[in-house]
Design a protein around this motif. Sequence first.
Motif, PDB file in Angstrom:
ATOM      1  N   THR A  23     112.212  52.982  79.074  1.00  0.00           N
ATOM      2  CA  THR A  23     112.052  52.784  80.382  1.00  0.00           C
ATOM      3  C   THR A  23     111.884  54.308  80.953  1.00  0.00           C
ATOM      4  OG1 THR A  23     114.705  53.146  80.850  1.00  0.00           O
ATOM      5  CG2 THR A  23     113.547  50.814  80.724  1.00  0.00           C
ATOM      6  N   ASN A  24     112.074  55.262  80.265  1.00  0.00           N
ATOM      7  CA  ASN A  24     111.628  56.820  80.996  1.00  0.00           C
ATOM      8  C   ASN A  24     110.959  57.486  79.780  1.00  0.00           C
ATOM      9  OD1 ASN A  24     112.146  58.968  82.418  1.00  0.00           O
ATOM     10  ND2 ASN A  24     113.716  59.835  81.426  1.00  0.00           N
ATOM     11  N   PRO A  25     109.638  57.055  79.630  1.00  0.00           N
ATOM     12  CA  PRO A  25     108.845  57.474  78.773  1.00  0.00           C
ATOM     13  C   PRO A  25     108.338  58.967  78.678  1.00  0.00           C
ATOM     14  CG  PRO A  25     107.573  55.946  79.989  1.00  0.00           C
ATOM     15  CD  PRO A  25     108.993  55.786  80.217  1.00  0.00           C
ATOM     16  N   GLU A  26     108.612  59.488  79.898  1.00  0.00           N
ATOM     17  CA  GLU A  26     108.225  60.909  80.361  1.00  0.00           C
ATOM     18  C   GLU A  26     109.328  61.810  79.838  1.00  0.00           C
ATOM     19  OE1 GLU A  26     108.629  58.672  82.645  1.00  0.00           O
ATOM     20  OE2 GLU A  26     106.450  57.953  83.403  1.00  0.00           O
ATOM     21  N   GLY A  27     110.676  61.300  79.697  1.00  0.00           N
ATOM     22  CA  GLY A  27     111.699  62.045  79.367  1.00  0.00           C
ATOM     23  C   GLY A  27     111.620  63.045  78.088  1.00  0.00           C
ATOM     24  N   THR A  28     112.732  63.794  77.902  1.00  0.00           N
ATOM     25  CA  THR A  28     112.838  64.741  76.871  1.00  0.00           C
ATOM     26  C   THR A  28     113.302  63.870  75.784  1.00  0.00           C
ATOM     27  OG1 THR A  28     113.267  66.424  78.329  1.00  0.00           O
ATOM     28  CG2 THR A  28     113.860  66.792  76.058  1.00  0.00           C
ATOM     29  N   PRO A  29     112.590  63.980  74.454  1.00  0.00           N
ATOM     30  CA  PRO A  29     113.017  63.127  73.293  1.00  0.00           C
ATOM     31  C   PRO A  29     114.470  63.550  73.037  1.00  0.00           C
ATOM     32  CG  PRO A  29     110.687  64.298  72.833  1.00  0.00           C
ATOM     33  CD  PRO A  29     111.431  64.947  74.310  1.00  0.00           C
ATOM     34  N   ILE A  30     115.000  62.733  72.440  1.00  0.00           N
ATOM     35  CA  ILE A  30     116.486  62.687  71.846  1.00  0.00           C
ATOM     36  C   ILE A  30     116.615  63.922  70.857  1.00  0.00           C
ATOM     37  CG2 ILE A  30     116.282  60.988  70.213  1.00  0.00           C
ATOM     38  CD1 ILE A  30     119.454  61.675  72.334  1.00  0.00           C
ATOM     39  N   GLU A  31     115.750  64.207  70.200  1.00  0.00           N
ATOM     40  CA  GLU A  31     115.739  65.286  68.992  1.00  0.00           C
ATOM     41  C   GLU A  31     115.945  66.629  69.664  1.00  0.00           C
ATOM     42  OE1 GLU A  31     113.790  61.619  67.342  1.00  0.00           O
ATOM     43  OE2 GLU A  31     113.300  62.934  69.023  1.00  0.00           O
ATOM     44  N   ALA A  32     115.532  66.825  70.853  1.00  0.00           N
ATOM     45  CA  ALA A  32     115.711  67.966  71.723  1.00  0.00           C
ATOM     46  C   ALA A  32     117.235  68.377  71.872  1.00  0.00           C
ATOM     47  CB  ALA A  32     114.884  68.127  73.063  1.00  0.00           C
ATOM     48  N   PHE A  33     118.149  67.224  72.215  1.00  0.00           N
ATOM     49  CA  PHE A  33     119.326  67.343  72.702  1.00  0.00           C
ATOM     50  C   PHE A  33     120.010  67.029  71.276  1.00  0.00           C
ATOM     51  CE2 PHE A  33     117.368  65.093  76.162  1.00  0.00           C
ATOM     52  CZ  PHE A  33     117.457  66.084  77.143  1.00  0.00           C
TER      53      PHE A  33
END
Length: 273
Positions: A131-141
């Motif tokens: 639902t938020n494809p423009e977001g930051t990938p979880i791998e970054a966090f």
Amino acid sequence: MPYITTDDGTEIFYKDWGTGQPIIFSHGWPLSSDAWDVEMKLAADNGFRAIAHDRRGHGRSSQTWYGNDMDTYAADLDALVRALDLRDLIVVGHSTGGGEAVRFAARHGVGRVVKVATVGAVPPVMVQSDTNPEGTPIEAFDSIRDALLADRSQFFKDLSAQFFGTNRPGSKISQGQRDQFWRLGMQAGFAAVHDCVKAFSETDFTEDLKALDVPVFIAQGDDDQIVPIADAAEKAIKLVKNGQLKVYPGAPHGIAGPYQQELDKDLLAFWLS
């Protein structure tokens, strides 16, 4: 030093300067209320009562193993507001504190909160999803969590460059500012610092933003390397009913230097309006 105690026994430290209409400040990760000292003085010098707390697990508040999530942060803020019986309240939040301020105002602040200001804030939601494809990938966090586990001290020293934009040509941010970021970050409890990554990255504030029916001032630098503006302020402004967006060209995530000087003028104008 002034503290309140929440229902689960957590001690929350707060500062309380000046008299007048109250403004409460919520700090970013991994800092403390000290990050707002300049703005608190600005508020108190201009006839406001300036209040800022150390989020649980941060600064001088209890280093809790539990409750390091956005719902609890907002409930803690509500406990402080009720303990001090604050009304006609303005809330201001930076970064993670912007999420805390928005959730508090939407879920606890009806009838008490009259204005909301956010700066480089995490709403509506940071992490990438269907639902938020423009977001930051979880791998970054995940990489942030890994770096904290490996060497928190050096990670904070390195992160301060992106936080304040000192890795950009012409930066006017001092080494002292970067050292203060490191100092405040190292005061926080490790569990809170680690768990808060999930809180600021995965919490969805969409419905909270939609619920706000008071004036909202949304500020962010367009060179924010920590919270990308396209997935934060530029989306948040479309969700609030009565919002004003101010974009600061070339400004970083951290509030310092020329950015701070311009932002503080705009915050004061918003408080006084």
